[in-house]
Enzyme design. Sequence first.
Site, PDB file in Angstrom:
ATOM      1  N   ARG A  27       0.885  -1.282  -0.015  1.00  0.00           N
ATOM      2  CA  ARG A  27       0.081   0.022   0.019  1.00  0.00           C
ATOM      3  C   ARG A  27       0.768   1.436   0.008  1.00  0.00           C
ATOM      4  O   ARG A  27       0.466   2.316  -0.722  1.00  0.00           O
ATOM      5  CB  ARG A  27      -0.897   0.024   1.274  1.00  0.00           C
ATOM      6  CG  ARG A  27      -2.110  -0.654   0.980  1.00  0.00           C
ATOM      7  CD  ARG A  27      -2.531  -1.378   2.466  1.00  0.00           C
ATOM      8  NE  ARG A  27      -1.851  -2.370   2.602  1.00  0.00           N
ATOM      9  CZ  ARG A  27      -1.870  -3.654   2.405  1.00  0.00           C
ATOM     10  NH1 ARG A  27      -2.996  -4.046   1.923  1.00  0.00           N
ATOM     11  NH2 ARG A  27      -1.144  -4.534   2.795  1.00  0.00           N
ATOM     12  N   THR A  28       1.880   1.273   0.763  1.00  0.00           N
ATOM     13  CA  THR A  28       2.704   2.589   0.840  1.00  0.00           C
ATOM     14  C   THR A  28       3.453   2.647  -0.482  1.00  0.00           C
ATOM     15  O   THR A  28       3.448   4.056  -0.816  1.00  0.00           O
ATOM     16  CB  THR A  28       3.578   2.484   2.031  1.00  0.00           C
ATOM     17  OG1 THR A  28       2.997   2.089   3.412  1.00  0.00           O
ATOM     18  CG2 THR A  28       4.359   3.692   2.393  1.00  0.00           C
TER      19      THR A  28
ATOM     20  N   LYS B 209      26.376  -4.172  -3.875  1.00  0.00           N
ATOM     21  CA  LYS B 209      27.851  -4.430  -4.148  1.00  0.00           C
ATOM     22  C   LYS B 209      28.831  -3.548  -3.214  1.00  0.00           C
ATOM     23  O   LYS B 209      29.891  -3.275  -3.452  1.00  0.00           O
ATOM     24  CB  LYS B 209      28.234  -3.646  -5.781  1.00  0.00           C
ATOM     25  CG  LYS B 209      27.387  -4.347  -6.740  1.00  0.00           C
ATOM     26  CD  LYS B 209      28.029  -3.579  -8.143  1.00  0.00           C
ATOM     27  CE  LYS B 209      27.002  -3.693  -9.315  1.00  0.00           C
ATOM     28  NZ  LYS B 209      27.208  -2.606 -10.386  1.00  0.00           N
TER      29      LYS B 209
ATOM     30  N   ARG C  43      11.572   4.002   2.158  1.00  0.00           N
ATOM     31  CA  ARG C  43      11.339   3.102   3.380  1.00  0.00           C
ATOM     32  C   ARG C  43      12.710   2.254   3.668  1.00  0.00           C
ATOM     33  O   ARG C  43      13.064   1.574   2.510  1.00  0.00           O
ATOM     34  CB  ARG C  43      10.157   2.211   2.997  1.00  0.00           C
ATOM     35  CG  ARG C  43       9.973   1.131   3.970  1.00  0.00           C
ATOM     36  CD  ARG C  43       8.740   0.167   3.646  1.00  0.00           C
ATOM     37  NE  ARG C  43       7.324   0.859   4.147  1.00  0.00           N
ATOM     38  CZ  ARG C  43       6.477   0.354   4.371  1.00  0.00           C
ATOM     39  NH1 ARG C  43       6.343  -0.841   4.093  1.00  0.00           N
ATOM     40  NH2 ARG C  43       5.313   1.080   4.720  1.00  0.00           N
TER      41      ARG C  43
ATOM     42  N   HIS D 186       6.319   6.268  10.962  1.00  0.00           N
ATOM     43  CA  HIS D 186       5.724   6.124   9.715  1.00  0.00           C
ATOM     44  C   HIS D 186       4.867   7.100   9.615  1.00  0.00           C
ATOM     45  O   HIS D 186       3.641   7.154   9.747  1.00  0.00           O
ATOM     46  CB  HIS D 186       5.031   4.786   9.833  1.00  0.00           C
ATOM     47  CG  HIS D 186       4.587   4.111   8.145  1.00  0.00           C
ATOM     48  ND1 HIS D 186       4.714   4.983   7.254  1.00  0.00           N
ATOM     49  CD2 HIS D 186       3.993   3.016   7.860  1.00  0.00           C
ATOM     50  CE1 HIS D 186       4.024   4.329   6.122  1.00  0.00           C
ATOM     51  NE2 HIS D 186       3.748   3.084   6.591  1.00  0.00           N
TER      52      HIS D 186
END
Length: 357
Positions: A88-89, A117, A138, A171
């Site tokens: 959803r986010t 890497k 995120r 959040h």
Amino acid sequence: MKLTDISWEAFSSLALEQKKPYLERQDGNQMPYHTLFAQQFDRPILERLCALANRIRFINKSKEGALYLKNVLAHKRAMLYFSQPSSRTFLSHLAACQLLGITTGSVRDAATSSEFKGESHEDSIRTFSSYFDMIIMRSPERGLAEKMAWELSNSERPIPILNAGSGKDQHPTQALLDIYTLIRSFETKGGLDGRTVTFCGDLLRGRTVRSLSYLLTDFDDIKQIFIAPKELQVPDDVIDILKAKGVKYEISDDLRAATKISDAIYMTRIQDEWDNAKGESAKIDTSRFKFRAEELALLGPDAIIMHPLPRRDEIDTCCDHDPRAMYWRQMRNGMWIRAALIAATFGFEKSIMDCGY
Ligand code: NCD
């Protein structure tokens, strides 16, 4: 106050409220430039963002309006940098960008980027900033979005960062959509002030709870109830804020008693991805922390059930078609409020509010 005026060491040692002015747009309109935590949002800003979300929602109803919106940020590009799972986010930010005409790029797994890497986060972010005008990120790391915001502001290509979930910590955009949902739900029923909001589930590791609990303190006389097994109860830092602000709260393990007196029940998933030892959460008895037909029968007629989603079995699907089940609308609200936040971040609040559509 600007992030270029302060060293990272000095900035990172400030309290969240003290960090706030460094993260605002520089035109004095008090909208955030970097969005990193809930403490950046006071009531006037929340109300402006909700009004802007309503406006965008309305304008988008007609084809002419939708085409106007698609032109607003057609000159901008955004990078969605998600190194933790998300449905959803990710999608609602993507859809919000599309509404405003923003072109997007994405990394959804650090294993597919050069971090695999051995590239540092700082170098990755600088790379993104060479090609994009905003980073929506995120990460499982607490505080990383903050550090990246400071780094970018002190680079040759300063661009805004939007925190779409930082570890177990914050959040903020989820809290915005939760507040938007609460405001809309009670708008014709006397408003959000004076309400009782109950949080239930994994309150220890759920970042949405910390961010929303804070935003609720921007309203008057809201009581917060925290229902969880003792192992997963709300952490002290959340309670310390409530105490300092004189907010009424209760800590309990009785979901049924809380259901009878609540205006909103905010259910959350057990966040077992944070278990220290495998299977740790499964040993906790969570059977009394689920919302089922029995709890639904106790819920007031105007009360609502919320969930940031994804859900497991903490809300029985028998609740899904009840008019008080708000989680589907809550999810869609995420697109509108994120579009509002992104438009405001780029300085387009006024032009959208005042446009002729
Ligand atoms: C939440 C999250 O990622 O913190 N999900 C979301 O963004 N809607 C809640 C969760 O994962 O349980």
